[in-house]
Every structure is written in structure tokens, then in C-alpha cells.
Design a protein around this motif. Structure first.
Motif, PDB file in Angstrom:
ATOM      1  N   LEU A  11     -56.332 -90.063  65.251  1.00 26.37           N
ATOM      2  CA  LEU A  11     -55.680 -88.972  64.526  1.00 26.37           C
ATOM      3  C   LEU A  11     -55.625 -87.744  65.427  1.00 26.37           C
ATOM      4  N   GLN A  13     -53.465 -83.735  65.943  1.00 21.97           N
ATOM      5  CA  GLN A  13     -52.540 -82.750  65.388  1.00 21.97           C
ATOM      6  C   GLN A  13     -51.240 -82.732  66.185  1.00 21.97           C
ATOM      7  N   ALA A  14     -50.184 -82.311  65.533  1.00 19.84           N
ATOM      8  CA  ALA A  14     -48.906 -82.176  66.211  1.00 19.84           C
ATOM      9  C   ALA A  14     -49.059 -81.287  67.441  1.00 19.84           C
ATOM     10  N   LYS A  87     -45.582 -85.673  67.866  1.00 20.15           N
ATOM     11  CA  LYS A  87     -44.917 -85.191  66.655  1.00 20.15           C
ATOM     12  C   LYS A  87     -45.313 -86.081  65.471  1.00 20.15           C
ATOM     13  N   PRO A  88     -45.229 -85.575  64.270  1.00 17.20           N
ATOM     14  CA  PRO A  88     -45.537 -86.419  63.104  1.00 17.20           C
ATOM     15  C   PRO A  88     -44.712 -87.699  63.069  1.00 17.20           C
ATOM     16  N   GLU A  89     -43.497 -87.651  63.570  1.00 16.00           N
ATOM     17  CA  GLU A  89     -42.647 -88.854  63.571  1.00 16.00           C
ATOM     18  C   GLU A  89     -43.094 -89.895  64.591  1.00 16.00           C
ATOM     19  N   THR A  91     -46.052 -91.073  64.398  1.00 15.28           N
ATOM     20  CA  THR A  91     -47.043 -91.836  63.645  1.00 15.28           C
ATOM     21  C   THR A  91     -46.574 -93.263  63.443  1.00 15.28           C
ATOM     22  N   GLN A 117     -53.559 -97.823  65.659  1.00 15.95           N
ATOM     23  CA  GLN A 117     -52.914 -96.823  64.811  1.00 15.95           C
ATOM     24  C   GLN A 117     -52.926 -95.464  65.485  1.00 15.95           C
ATOM     25  N   THR A 119     -51.862 -91.590  64.374  1.00 16.84           N
ATOM     26  CA  THR A 119     -51.458 -90.732  63.269  1.00 16.84           C
ATOM     27  C   THR A 119     -51.391 -89.296  63.768  1.00 16.84           C
ATOM     28  N   VAL A 120     -50.239 -88.668  63.589  1.00 14.32           N
ATOM     29  CA  VAL A 120     -50.041 -87.295  64.024  1.00 14.32           C
ATOM     30  C   VAL A 120     -49.853 -86.427  62.785  1.00 14.32           C
ATOM     31  N   SER A 121     -50.745 -85.503  62.592  1.00 13.58           N
ATOM     32  CA  SER A 121     -50.679 -84.632  61.422  1.00 13.58           C
ATOM     33  C   SER A 121     -49.890 -83.364  61.738  1.00 13.58           C
ATOM     34  N   SER A 122     -49.216 -82.851  60.729  1.00 10.43           N
ATOM     35  CA  SER A 122     -48.392 -81.654  60.939  1.00 10.43           C
ATOM     36  C   SER A 122     -49.189 -80.389  60.668  1.00 10.43           C
TER      37      SER A 122
END
Length: 122
Positions: A11, A13-14, A87-89, A91, A117, A119-122
């Protein structure tokens, strides 16, 4: 039969970075191209990047060009995907694959890893 094991997902962050690794065993790694693909929930698997057997040529999807860098160490039987400015996209579950460059660029491969996996959080 080749075995591929991905690692490095997580995980972030953006705007952050991650480096994925894919270790290969059981075959002559240096004779084959390596590629990365990803699959987001509800979407089809898509090509991300590929690198030829020598590491001299690499190919990227337009969506990651300029942000992701693919490299390989034939001495370590490992390929690396450095992902910056995430970027979130981005993910998705990321999969590595081993085959010929032409096949990888078409999204086809005989050997796949189990996926990791990202995962990029915004």
C-alpha cells in the motif's frame, strides 16, 4: 518448468514509489524476455512492460511510460519493476511472466507468477 515469484507489492500513497521484484528459477532465465502485467478488479489483464533477454530493449504501456522502469539482473535471475509517481489507477494485482518478447507484448505467456497486490491510495 519455470517458477516465478513476485514480491514488493503493498500500500502506498499517490505520488509514492514501489519496486516489484520477480525471481525466476528452473530454467535458463537469460534466454527469455520478461514482462509485467496487471489486473484491476472488474477489468481485463493488461500489459505493463517487457524487457528482452539481454536487458537492452524495454517496452512500456503508454499509461506507465515515463513513470515505470523495468530492469533485470541475469546474474540474479530477477527482473525489477520500479514504479514512481504512482496513481490510484495503478491499483491492481501485478503479475510477472516469462516468454518471448513478441508474445509478451501480445499479452501471451506460458509462465506466470502468482501475482502481488499494489494498492495506491488517493
Amino acid at each position: 518448468q519455470v517458477q516465478l515469484v513476485e514480491s514488493g507489492g503493498g500500500l502506498v500513497q499517490a505520488g509514492g514509489s514501489l519496486r516489484l521484484s520477480c525471481a525466476a528459477s528452473g530454467r535458463t532465465f537469460s534466454s527469455y524476455a520478461m514482462g509485467w502485467f496487471r489486473q484491476a478488479p472488474g477489468k481485463e489483464r493488461e500489459f505493463v512492460a517487457a524487457i528482452d533477454s539481454s536487458g537492452s530493449s524495454s517496452y512500456y504501456a503508454d499509461s506507465v511510460k515515463g513513470r515505470f522502469t523495468l530492469s533485470r539482473s541475469n546474474a540474479k535471475n530477477t527482473v525489477y519493476l520500479q514504479m514512481n509517481s504512482l496513481k490510484p489507477e495503478d491499483t491492481a494485482v501485478y503479475y510477472c511472466a516469462l516468454d518471448a518478447t513478441s508474445r509478451l507484448r501480445l499479452g501471451v505467456a506460458n509462465n506466470w507468477g502468482q501475482g502481488t497486490q499494489v494498492t495506491v491510495s488517493s
